[in-house]
Motif scaffolding. Structure first.
Motif, PDB file in Angstrom:
ATOM      1  N   PRO A  98      60.156  40.623  34.273  1.00  0.00           N
ATOM      2  CA  PRO A  98      59.608  41.830  34.907  1.00  0.00           C
ATOM      3  C   PRO A  98      58.193  41.585  35.438  1.00  0.00           C
ATOM      4  O   PRO A  98      57.426  40.807  34.863  1.00  0.00           O
ATOM      5  N   TRP A  99      57.871  42.261  36.516  1.00  0.00           N
ATOM      6  CA  TRP A  99      56.525  42.177  37.067  1.00  0.00           C
ATOM      7  C   TRP A  99      55.620  43.170  36.343  1.00  0.00           C
ATOM      8  O   TRP A  99      56.082  44.188  35.810  1.00  0.00           O
ATOM      9  N   THR A 100      54.322  42.885  36.343  1.00  0.00           N
ATOM     10  CA  THR A 100      53.337  43.724  35.659  1.00  0.00           C
ATOM     11  C   THR A 100      52.152  43.969  36.587  1.00  0.00           C
ATOM     12  O   THR A 100      51.628  43.019  37.180  1.00  0.00           O
ATOM     13  N   ALA A 101      51.728  45.202  36.689  1.00  0.00           N
ATOM     14  CA  ALA A 101      50.604  45.533  37.575  1.00  0.00           C
ATOM     15  C   ALA A 101      49.310  44.882  37.075  1.00  0.00           C
ATOM     16  O   ALA A 101      49.005  44.927  35.881  1.00  0.00           O
ATOM     17  N   PRO A 102      48.555  44.264  37.964  1.00  0.00           N
ATOM     18  CA  PRO A 102      47.265  43.665  37.574  1.00  0.00           C
ATOM     19  C   PRO A 102      46.194  44.737  37.406  1.00  0.00           C
ATOM     20  O   PRO A 102      46.283  45.834  37.974  1.00  0.00           O
ATOM     21  N   SER A 103      45.169  44.418  36.639  1.00  0.00           N
ATOM     22  CA  SER A 103      44.061  45.350  36.409  1.00  0.00           C
ATOM     23  C   SER A 103      43.069  45.312  37.568  1.00  0.00           C
ATOM     24  O   SER A 103      43.028  44.359  38.358  1.00  0.00           O
ATOM     25  N   ALA A 104      42.236  46.325  37.639  1.00  0.00           N
ATOM     26  CA  ALA A 104      41.204  46.397  38.674  1.00  0.00           C
ATOM     27  C   ALA A 104      40.211  45.245  38.522  1.00  0.00           C
ATOM     28  O   ALA A 104      39.783  44.642  39.513  1.00  0.00           O
ATOM     29  N   ALA A 105      39.825  44.914  37.284  1.00  0.00           N
ATOM     30  CA  ALA A 105      38.852  43.830  37.059  1.00  0.00           C
ATOM     31  C   ALA A 105      39.400  42.497  37.556  1.00  0.00           C
ATOM     32  O   ALA A 105      38.671  41.698  38.163  1.00  0.00           O
ATOM     33  N   TYR A 106      40.677  42.265  37.314  1.00  0.00           N
ATOM     34  CA  TYR A 106      41.309  41.019  37.742  1.00  0.00           C
ATOM     35  C   TYR A 106      41.356  40.947  39.270  1.00  0.00           C
ATOM     36  O   TYR A 106      41.009  39.930  39.873  1.00  0.00           O
ATOM     37  N   LEU A 107      41.772  42.038  39.891  1.00  0.00           N
ATOM     38  CA  LEU A 107      41.862  42.049  41.356  1.00  0.00           C
ATOM     39  C   LEU A 107      40.493  41.918  42.015  1.00  0.00           C
ATOM     40  O   LEU A 107      40.394  41.385  43.121  1.00  0.00           O
ATOM     41  N   ARG A 108      39.452  42.386  41.347  1.00  0.00           N
ATOM     42  CA  ARG A 108      38.105  42.223  41.914  1.00  0.00           C
ATOM     43  C   ARG A 108      37.760  40.750  42.052  1.00  0.00           C
ATOM     44  O   ARG A 108      37.154  40.332  43.044  1.00  0.00           O
ATOM     45  N   HIS A 109      38.135  39.938  41.064  1.00  0.00           N
ATOM     46  CA  HIS A 109      37.866  38.504  41.151  1.00  0.00           C
ATOM     47  C   HIS A 109      38.702  37.854  42.249  1.00  0.00           C
ATOM     48  O   HIS A 109      38.213  37.014  43.008  1.00  0.00           O
TER      49      HIS A 109
END
Length: 211
Positions: free
Chosen positions: A158-169
């Motif tokens: 299953p796929w899992t949504a990434p966090s905002a902190a992770y996407l910022r990097h």
């Protein structure tokens, strides 16, 4: 002198948070990335990459499992899936690549990887772990382009949504690469499996869906 300076170098093709030089520095110099919960010991050689370059890999970046460091899905690369993956390659030593690989699996740096198989065949599975599969995605300026991913494929879990902190990097690293503008990066990340449906790129700005 130039040949000596680049001897034993490989391109580390980062497609996740290590696209961001400040985050990569924690793997090389040691430290805790902004927004993360873990302190990294750093590599035996803390020197920064000799160069960095924007690259596009054949395949798909997707988000799956759950990262205790970031609190959301981790980025993985499926080289066998049709598509385009935006990445940033860092020219580092083979020893530094080995130490990054160890820390990706929450291990201690200090053991050099045997890269013979991945260089010869394009792939090497070191173990069942999430970043224990080495992939040679090509060559750049005469040096192999190597990355780390999982042994499974895009459709195997299953796929899992990434966090905002992770996407910022990820966003910051791809922006630093200099090949894509903010709108292109936002649309790309919002469309990656795992992020799609949870993140949008309305107006060229990456944001949570429904916000």
């Amino acid at each position: 002198m130039e040949d000596e300076a680049v001897r034993d170098r490989v391109w580390y093709a980062a497609y996740g948070s290590n696209t961001h030089r400040a985050r990569l520095a924690c793997y090389l110099e040691g430290g805790r990335p902004a927004g993360a919960l873990r302190v990294y010991p750093g590599a035996r050689d803390p020197a920064p990459p000799l160069r960095s370059a924007a690259v596009e890999l054949t395949g798909v970046v997707y988000f799956a499992t759950h990262s205790p460091v970031w609190g959301g899905g981790r980025a993985f690369y499926d080289p066998d899936a049709g598509g385009r993956a935006l990445a940033r390659a860092h020219l580092i030593t083979a020893q530094q690549f080995s130490d990054i690989a160890a820390q990706e699996m929450y291990g201690e740096p200090g053991v050099d990887l045997d890269l013979a198989e991945v260089l010869a065949t394009g792939r090497c599975v070191l173990g069942p772990g999430r970043y224990q599969t080495l992939v040679r995605a090509g060559f750049l300026d005469g040096h192999p382009l190597l990355t780390l991913t999982a042994p499974w494929s895009l459709r195997d879990l299953p796929w899992t949504a990434p966090s905002a902190a992770y996407l910022r990097h990820l966003s910051a690293g791809l922006r630093e690469a200099g090949a894509w503008d903010d709108a292109v990066i936002a649309r790309y990340l919002a469309a990656c499996p795992g992020a799609a449906g949870h993140w949008t790129a309305e107006g060229g700005v990456l944001g949570p869906a429904g916000a």
